[in-house]
Design an enzyme around this catalytic site. Structure first.
Site, PDB file in Angstrom:
ATOM      1  N   ARG A  52      -3.521 -12.309   6.357  1.00 13.65           N
ATOM      2  CA  ARG A  52      -3.322 -10.913   6.734  1.00 13.65           C
ATOM      3  C   ARG A  52      -2.402 -10.172   5.774  1.00 13.65           C
ATOM      4  NH1 ARG A  52       0.371  -9.189  10.440  1.00 13.65           N
ATOM      5  NH2 ARG A  52       0.500 -11.271  11.387  1.00 13.65           N
ATOM      6  N   TYR A 105      -8.096  17.089   4.935  1.00 15.32           N
ATOM      7  CA  TYR A 105      -9.246  16.311   5.387  1.00 15.32           C
ATOM      8  C   TYR A 105      -9.270  16.287   6.919  1.00 15.32           C
ATOM      9  CZ  TYR A 105     -11.409  11.535   5.928  1.00 15.32           C
ATOM     10  OH  TYR A 105     -12.149  10.439   6.278  1.00 15.32           O
ATOM     11  N   ASP A 177      -2.699  13.073  -0.576  1.00 17.47           N
ATOM     12  CA  ASP A 177      -4.041  12.504  -0.652  1.00 17.47           C
ATOM     13  C   ASP A 177      -4.633  12.941  -1.981  1.00 17.47           C
ATOM     14  OD1 ASP A 177      -6.760  11.915  -0.474  1.00 17.47           O
ATOM     15  OD2 ASP A 177      -6.898  12.446   1.644  1.00 17.47           O
ATOM     16  N   LYS A 202     -14.168   6.013  -2.026  1.00 19.87           N
ATOM     17  CA  LYS A 202     -14.848   7.028  -2.830  1.00 19.87           C
ATOM     18  C   LYS A 202     -15.018   6.545  -4.281  1.00 19.87           C
ATOM     19  CE  LYS A 202     -14.556   9.963   0.736  1.00 19.87           C
ATOM     20  NZ  LYS A 202     -13.891   9.277   1.837  1.00 19.87           N
TER      21      LYS A 202
END
Length: 386
Positions: A52, A105, A177, A202
């Protein structure tokens, strides 16, 4: 070292992989230790102790993104929204206040207006073009100024250095961002930002086949961010990290093609009689062009347009018949996309002007003349159905 070289070289260690060019995919939950001493040894980041917290595949990707970002510490998480959520949660507590750009966003707004509000964190949205005026909105309990430049639907460019200076003088952390530009075309940390976020889904992935986010922080926030991100327990999967590493190697050549195609398409659309406005900061007549020219070294393939007044049946006829432009969320892959965007409902501080319908386009890697022909046929359907 040139960024194009970093993209190819960073995070690759053939000497650790028996000469293999690409790092391996380490899928792991349990890590075995040879003895008690090793089991009990304190582990500094990055070090493999449990799946993890990351394995070599994730650490290689983080090293590469960190090199492209220009320093700091990079962490990988399970999606772009996860990066936004975990970065903000690492920086706020109940009773705090944050400032978020009105061009953010949509899922960022959803998180701020939903979970953060229930968590006791107040959000104030601000005009994306406020610049140094952000200082007037900072309160004693303001902890974060959140930026997105350009906005991924309306494409306003923010004066990031001025906003960072105003925030820093008041002890407020800045988060940005930077998915639109990637660190190839804009380096947030070099412009004063404390936390740089990317939806690696993206352009880093580049092939529409993975979900991932990255969080890169200045050294002063590294321990705090890492602890909170690990608390959330949503690491990026090893296979996705490997795909992101593969995508990263070709980022420079892909973005160059996306940029060239998008600018050519934006200029072509600006001359179309059906188009009222093109929203692309690389165009000289765009309101954000001066800031974009000052701070950015390139533009990606994403921009928007506003059409002249046409009804929904006409717009539907245009979009439904497109052959090369797909209609789907996300962007940054090799394929071209187009979606209608309802901007008025996403603005609370700077209302979006009424007018014709707006569209968001992502220009992929297809031949630009073929894409123009697809849209030209769509415009004929638009007019015929009007």
């Amino acid at each position: 070292m040139d960024d194009r070289t970093k993209l190819v070289d960073a995070g690759r260690h053939p000497e650790q992989q028996k000469g293999t060019v690409n790092p391996g995919v380490y899928r792991a939950s349990t890590i075995l230790f040879p003895n008690v001493a090793e089991f009990e040894r304190p582990r500094a980041y990055p070090d493999v102790g449990y799946g993890r917290y990351g394995t070599s595949t994730a650490f290689n990707l983080q090293e590469a993104v960190q090199a492209l970002e220009g320093g700091g510490q990079c962490l990988t998480v399970s999606s772009g929204k996860a990066a936004i959520v975990q970065a903000l949660l690492a920086l706020v507590e109940p009773g705090d206040h944050i400032l978020v750009t009105d061009s953010a966003y949509g899922p960022t707004r959803t998180f701020a207006d939903g979970f953060l509000k229930r968590f006791g964190v107040e959000t104030t949205y601000y005009d994306p073009t406020i610049g140094a005026g952000i200082a007037g909105l900072i309160r004693p309990n303001t902890r974060v100024v959140f930026m997105e430049s350009p906005g991924s639907l309306t494409f306003e460019v923010q004066d990031v250095p001025a906003m960072c200076q105003a925030a820093r003088e008041r002890g407020v952390v800045t988060v940005m961002d930077n998915t639109w530009a990637t660190p190839l075309f804009f380096k947030p940390l070099a412009h004063g930002v404390d936390v740089s976020i990317l939806a690696a889904t993206k352009y880093i992935g580049g092939h529409s086949d993975l979900l991932m986010g990255t969080i890169t922080t200045v050294p002063a926030l590294a321990d705090q961010m890492r602890a909170r991100v690990h608390d959330m327990g949503t690491p990026a999967a090893a296979d996705d990290c490997w795909l992101a590493l593969r995508g990263l190697r070709t980022l420079a050549v892909r973005l160059a093609q996306h940029q060239a195609g998008a600018i050519a398409m934006a200029e072509w659309l600006a001359a179309r009689p059906e188009v009222a406005r093109v929203m692309h900061p690389a165009l000289p007549d765009d309101p954000g062009h001066a800031l974009w020219s000052r701070d950015f070294t390139g533009a990606s393939g994403l921009f928007g347009i506003r059409l002249k007044p046409f009804g929904k049946p006409a717009l539907t006829a245009m979009l439904d018949g497109l052959e090369l432009f797909g209609m789907g969320f996300s962007w940054g892959g090799y394929e071209s996309l187009i979606i209608p965007s309802r901007l008025a409902r996403l603005r609370t501080v700077t209302p979006w002007p009424e007018g014709g319908p707006t569209l968001r386009l992502h220009i992929g890697l297809e031949a630009i003349d073929d894409l123009k022909a697809d849209l030209a046929a769509g415009f004929e359907r638009l007019k015929a159905a009007a």
